[in-house]
Design a protein around this motif. Structure first.
Motif, PDB file in Angstrom:
ATOM      1  N   ARG A 143      -9.035  -9.920   8.848  1.00  0.00           N
ATOM      2  CA  ARG A 143     -10.079 -10.930   9.018  1.00  0.00           C
ATOM      3  C   ARG A 143     -10.258 -11.286  10.492  1.00  0.00           C
ATOM      4  O   ARG A 143     -11.376 -11.510  10.962  1.00  0.00           O
ATOM      5  CB  ARG A 143      -9.735 -12.185   8.213  1.00  0.00           C
ATOM      6  N   THR A 144      -9.128 -11.325  11.233  1.00  0.00           N
ATOM      7  CA  THR A 144      -9.202 -11.633  12.660  1.00  0.00           C
ATOM      8  C   THR A 144      -9.961 -10.553  13.420  1.00  0.00           C
ATOM      9  O   THR A 144     -10.740 -10.844  14.327  1.00  0.00           O
ATOM     10  CB  THR A 144      -7.784 -11.788  13.257  1.00  0.00           C
ATOM     11  N   ILE A 145      -9.736  -9.294  13.031  1.00  0.00           N
ATOM     12  CA  ILE A 145     -10.438  -8.175  13.679  1.00  0.00           C
ATOM     13  C   ILE A 145     -11.943  -8.326  13.501  1.00  0.00           C
ATOM     14  O   ILE A 145     -12.724  -8.099  14.434  1.00  0.00           O
ATOM     15  CB  ILE A 145      -9.948  -6.827  13.123  1.00  0.00           C
ATOM     16  N   GLN A 146     -12.342  -8.725  12.314  1.00  0.00           N
ATOM     17  CA  GLN A 146     -13.769  -8.863  12.047  1.00  0.00           C
ATOM     18  C   GLN A 146     -14.350 -10.115  12.695  1.00  0.00           C
ATOM     19  O   GLN A 146     -15.420 -10.073  13.306  1.00  0.00           O
ATOM     20  CB  GLN A 146     -14.018  -8.908  10.528  1.00  0.00           C
ATOM     21  N   LYS A 147     -13.616 -11.239  12.601  1.00  0.00           N
ATOM     22  CA  LYS A 147     -14.148 -12.509  13.096  1.00  0.00           C
ATOM     23  C   LYS A 147     -14.079 -12.623  14.618  1.00  0.00           C
ATOM     24  O   LYS A 147     -15.077 -12.958  15.268  1.00  0.00           O
ATOM     25  CB  LYS A 147     -13.382 -13.675  12.465  1.00  0.00           C
ATOM     26  N   ASP A 148     -12.899 -12.363  15.182  1.00  0.00           N
ATOM     27  CA  ASP A 148     -12.701 -12.596  16.620  1.00  0.00           C
ATOM     28  C   ASP A 148     -12.978 -11.375  17.484  1.00  0.00           C
ATOM     29  O   ASP A 148     -13.281 -11.518  18.675  1.00  0.00           O
ATOM     30  CB  ASP A 148     -11.274 -13.091  16.876  1.00  0.00           C
ATOM     31  N   TYR A 149     -12.827 -10.166  16.885  1.00  0.00           N
ATOM     32  CA  TYR A 149     -13.045  -8.948  17.665  1.00  0.00           C
ATOM     33  C   TYR A 149     -14.285  -8.185  17.214  1.00  0.00           C
ATOM     34  O   TYR A 149     -14.570  -7.108  17.734  1.00  0.00           O
ATOM     35  CB  TYR A 149     -11.814  -8.042  17.575  1.00  0.00           C
ATOM     36  N   HIS A 150     -14.980  -8.741  16.221  1.00  0.00           N
ATOM     37  CA  HIS A 150     -16.231  -8.153  15.732  1.00  0.00           C
ATOM     38  C   HIS A 150     -16.057  -6.703  15.298  1.00  0.00           C
ATOM     39  O   HIS A 150     -16.968  -5.880  15.462  1.00  0.00           O
ATOM     40  CB  HIS A 150     -17.327  -8.258  16.799  1.00  0.00           C
ATOM     41  N   GLY A 151     -14.855  -6.398  14.785  1.00  0.00           N
ATOM     42  CA  GLY A 151     -14.597  -5.060  14.272  1.00  0.00           C
ATOM     43  C   GLY A 151     -14.493  -3.992  15.340  1.00  0.00           C
ATOM     44  O   GLY A 151     -14.577  -2.798  15.033  1.00  0.00           O
ATOM     45  N   ARG A 152     -14.278  -4.402  16.575  1.00  0.00           N
ATOM     46  CA  ARG A 152     -14.242  -3.442  17.684  1.00  0.00           C
ATOM     47  C   ARG A 152     -12.821  -3.258  18.223  1.00  0.00           C
ATOM     48  O   ARG A 152     -11.976  -4.138  18.111  1.00  0.00           O
ATOM     49  CB  ARG A 152     -15.150  -3.909  18.829  1.00  0.00           C
ATOM     50  N   CYS A 153     -12.607  -2.118  18.858  1.00  0.00           N
ATOM     51  CA  CYS A 153     -11.353  -1.845  19.556  1.00  0.00           C
ATOM     52  C   CYS A 153     -11.250  -2.787  20.750  1.00  0.00           C
ATOM     53  O   CYS A 153     -12.194  -2.917  21.536  1.00  0.00           O
ATOM     54  CB  CYS A 153     -11.320  -0.393  20.010  1.00  0.00           C
ATOM     55  N   LEU A 154     -10.115  -3.440  20.884  1.00  0.00           N
ATOM     56  CA  LEU A 154      -9.939  -4.400  21.975  1.00  0.00           C
ATOM     57  C   LEU A 154     -10.004  -3.726  23.335  1.00  0.00           C
ATOM     58  O   LEU A 154     -10.457  -4.319  24.311  1.00  0.00           O
ATOM     59  CB  LEU A 154      -8.599  -5.127  21.813  1.00  0.00           C
ATOM     60  N   PHE A 155      -9.551  -2.476  23.429  1.00  0.00           N
ATOM     61  CA  PHE A 155      -9.465  -1.794  24.720  1.00  0.00           C
ATOM     62  C   PHE A 155     -10.787  -1.161  25.162  1.00  0.00           C
ATOM     63  O   PHE A 155     -11.224  -1.354  26.285  1.00  0.00           O
ATOM     64  CB  PHE A 155      -8.373  -0.735  24.677  1.00  0.00           C
ATOM     65  N   CYS A 156     -11.410  -0.380  24.263  1.00  0.00           N
ATOM     66  CA  CYS A 156     -12.617   0.355  24.664  1.00  0.00           C
ATOM     67  C   CYS A 156     -13.899  -0.237  24.111  1.00  0.00           C
ATOM     68  O   CYS A 156     -14.989   0.087  24.578  1.00  0.00           O
ATOM     69  CB  CYS A 156     -12.507   1.827  24.256  1.00  0.00           C
ATOM     70  N   GLY A 157     -13.781  -1.084  23.079  1.00  0.00           N
ATOM     71  CA  GLY A 157     -14.963  -1.731  22.516  1.00  0.00           C
ATOM     72  C   GLY A 157     -15.672  -0.946  21.438  1.00  0.00           C
ATOM     73  O   GLY A 157     -16.684  -1.407  20.899  1.00  0.00           O
ATOM     74  N   GLU A 158     -15.148   0.235  21.086  1.00  0.00           N
ATOM     75  CA  GLU A 158     -15.806   1.037  20.059  1.00  0.00           C
ATOM     76  C   GLU A 158     -15.529   0.486  18.660  1.00  0.00           C
ATOM     77  O   GLU A 158     -14.521  -0.181  18.422  1.00  0.00           O
ATOM     78  CB  GLU A 158     -15.351   2.493  20.167  1.00  0.00           C
ATOM     79  N   GLU A 159     -16.430   0.793  17.715  1.00  0.00           N
ATOM     80  CA  GLU A 159     -16.327   0.265  16.362  1.00  0.00           C
ATOM     81  C   GLU A 159     -15.761   1.269  15.364  1.00  0.00           C
ATOM     82  O   GLU A 159     -15.460   0.897  14.232  1.00  0.00           O
ATOM     83  CB  GLU A 159     -17.703  -0.196  15.885  1.00  0.00           C
ATOM     84  N   MET A 160     -15.611   2.518  15.756  1.00  0.00           N
ATOM     85  CA  MET A 160     -15.191   3.563  14.826  1.00  0.00           C
ATOM     86  C   MET A 160     -13.675   3.559  14.622  1.00  0.00           C
ATOM     87  O   MET A 160     -12.906   3.523  15.579  1.00  0.00           O
ATOM     88  CB  MET A 160     -15.627   4.937  15.350  1.00  0.00           C
ATOM     89  N   ASN A 161     -13.255   3.574  13.369  1.00  0.00           N
ATOM     90  CA  ASN A 161     -11.857   3.769  12.998  1.00  0.00           C
ATOM     91  C   ASN A 161     -10.906   2.810  13.728  1.00  0.00           C
ATOM     92  O   ASN A 161      -9.943   3.214  14.368  1.00  0.00           O
ATOM     93  CB  ASN A 161     -11.435   5.223  13.276  1.00  0.00           C
TER      94      ASN A 161
END
Length: 224
Positions: free
Chosen positions: A102-120
């Motif tokens: 839930r934190t990944i979706q809410k606070d990180y918008h489902g993105r990789c913290l390092f590169c910002g990509e949304e895949m996998n």
């Protein structure tokens, strides 16, 4: 006058600029100065004496500056994160992964913290919950709160997985990529050690925003 009494003992230009200097006592005695003459000479060459109000104000300003520095440095030591007045959430047990999701979706918008990509995007441990590793130095009394390797604060949302070349998760697990907090700039930055990493230019020295609810353990990021 006091200046005339100096004679050949000491020139006016060489009088001490600090009114608390021990040399003033010798000048007073050797030149036979009255208290008024001594005070007049000191007022002529020394900075004005600070009042107690001014001293207290300066001390108060220094204390405020120190407290401000400590408040922003605490996050680097995990003593108190941001401006929270209480310890961060403790162990969550089996609910950890669902909370991290839930934190990944809410606070990180489902993105990789390092590169910002949304895949996998996957959940990367900062440190593994290994029973053979003694994590006690990262708890009280060294820190305000106890370390909990099962807390969402021990996870980062990163793309890919361990063993998947070219992904941030793999680089992080191989200790070729990390995240550190700079208490002076007050930012989190990504650091890449391998220039051949495909996302090096995209990630290296990138400033990122972490979860305000479950900010990662800075003590672990600095240690690993």
């Amino acid at each position: 006058t006091g200046k005339a009494k100096l004679g050949g003992i000491i020139s006016f230009e060489n009088l001490p600029r600090d009114r608390n200097a021990n040399l003033w006592t010798r000048i007073e005695n050797d030149c036979h100065l009255t208290l008024n003459e001594l005070s007049a000479l000191q007022n002529a060459v020394c900075s004005p004496a600070k009042s107690m109000e001014r001293i207290e104000a300066e001390v108060g300003a220094l204390r405020a500056e120190l407290e401000n520095f400590r408040a922003h440095s605490f996050i680097a030591q995990d003593e108190r994160l941001y401006f929270f007045s209480k310890a961060m959430p403790r162990s969550i047990g089996s609910k950890t992964y669902s909370i991290v999701s839930r934190t990944i979706q809410k606070d990180y918008h489902g993105r990789c913290l390092f590169c910002g990509e949304e895949m996998n995007v996957t959940k990367a441990h900062i440190v593994a919950g290994n029973n053979k590793v003694d994590y006690s130095p990262f708890s009280t009394p060294t820190y305000r709160d106890d370390l909990d390797v099962n807390s969402p604060r021990n996870f980062l949302p990163l793309c890919g997985n361990d063993g998947m070349d070219g992904t941030c998760h793999n680089e992080f697990d191989k200790f070729l990529m990390t995240l550190l907090y700079n208490p002076f700039e007050k930012v989190f930055k990504v650091y890449c050690l391998r220039k051949s990493f495909p996302k090096y230019n995209q990630c290296h020295l990138r400033v990122v925003n972490v979860s305000p609810t479950y900010p990662p353990y800075c003590r672990l990021l600095a240690w690993r």
